[in-house]
Design a protein around this motif. Sequence first.
Motif, PDB file in Angstrom:
ATOM      1  N   LEU A 209     -46.050  63.582  23.029  1.00 43.91           N
ATOM      2  CA  LEU A 209     -46.463  63.832  24.414  1.00 43.91           C
ATOM      3  C   LEU A 209     -46.665  62.526  25.165  1.00 43.91           C
ATOM      4  O   LEU A 209     -46.281  62.400  26.335  1.00 43.91           O
ATOM      5  N   LEU A 210     -47.252  61.545  24.495  1.00 48.49           N
ATOM      6  CA  LEU A 210     -47.436  60.230  25.121  1.00 48.49           C
ATOM      7  C   LEU A 210     -46.088  59.574  25.416  1.00 48.49           C
ATOM      8  O   LEU A 210     -45.915  58.941  26.463  1.00 48.49           O
ATOM      9  N   LEU A 211     -45.151  59.735  24.494  1.00 47.89           N
ATOM     10  CA  LEU A 211     -43.820  59.179  24.721  1.00 47.89           C
ATOM     11  C   LEU A 211     -43.144  59.872  25.909  1.00 47.89           C
ATOM     12  O   LEU A 211     -42.444  59.212  26.697  1.00 47.89           O
ATOM     13  N   LYS A 212     -43.359  61.173  26.050  1.00 51.57           N
ATOM     14  CA  LYS A 212     -42.792  61.895  27.192  1.00 51.57           C
ATOM     15  C   LYS A 212     -43.417  61.412  28.498  1.00 51.57           C
ATOM     16  O   LYS A 212     -42.733  61.322  29.524  1.00 51.57           O
ATOM     17  N   ASP A 213     -44.708  61.097  28.448  1.00 48.71           N
ATOM     18  CA  ASP A 213     -45.379  60.559  29.637  1.00 48.71           C
ATOM     19  C   ASP A 213     -44.801  59.201  30.035  1.00 48.71           C
ATOM     20  O   ASP A 213     -44.805  58.844  31.208  1.00 48.71           O
ATOM     21  N   MET A 214     -44.323  58.458  29.067  1.00 50.72           N
ATOM     22  CA  MET A 214     -43.751  57.141  29.337  1.00 50.72           C
ATOM     23  C   MET A 214     -42.437  57.247  30.122  1.00 50.72           C
ATOM     24  O   MET A 214     -41.989  56.278  30.722  1.00 50.72           O
ATOM     25  N   GLU A 215     -41.828  58.422  30.122  1.00 46.16           N
ATOM     26  CA  GLU A 215     -40.556  58.618  30.817  1.00 46.16           C
ATOM     27  C   GLU A 215     -40.679  58.254  32.301  1.00 46.16           C
ATOM     28  O   GLU A 215     -39.785  57.619  32.872  1.00 46.16           O
ATOM     29  N   SER A 216     -41.797  58.622  32.914  1.00 40.19           N
ATOM     30  CA  SER A 216     -41.969  58.332  34.342  1.00 40.19           C
ATOM     31  C   SER A 216     -42.063  56.830  34.608  1.00 40.19           C
ATOM     32  O   SER A 216     -41.657  56.352  35.661  1.00 40.19           O
TER      33      SER A 216
END
Length: 76
Positions: free
Chosen positions: A20-27
Amino acid sequence: MKNSNKRLMELIRIQKERNLLLKDMESILGYDISFSEELVLQNAEDILATEIKYKEDKELEKKSKEVRKEINLWMK
């Protein structure tokens, strides 16, 4: 085995949180660096396998030392 199942569930939870943290890094980065669900599970399983092997190696090392000690006593 029960402890292994419990630990695996904990590792899966940790890996999902990490993902989930890695997905947040997408932005921030502009591209997706997260893992597939399959890789999340594989990472958790790999960590558990490493932990089990480490524990088994330590137990084997301890038993080996005990056997060597007994042999040395017997040889005297």
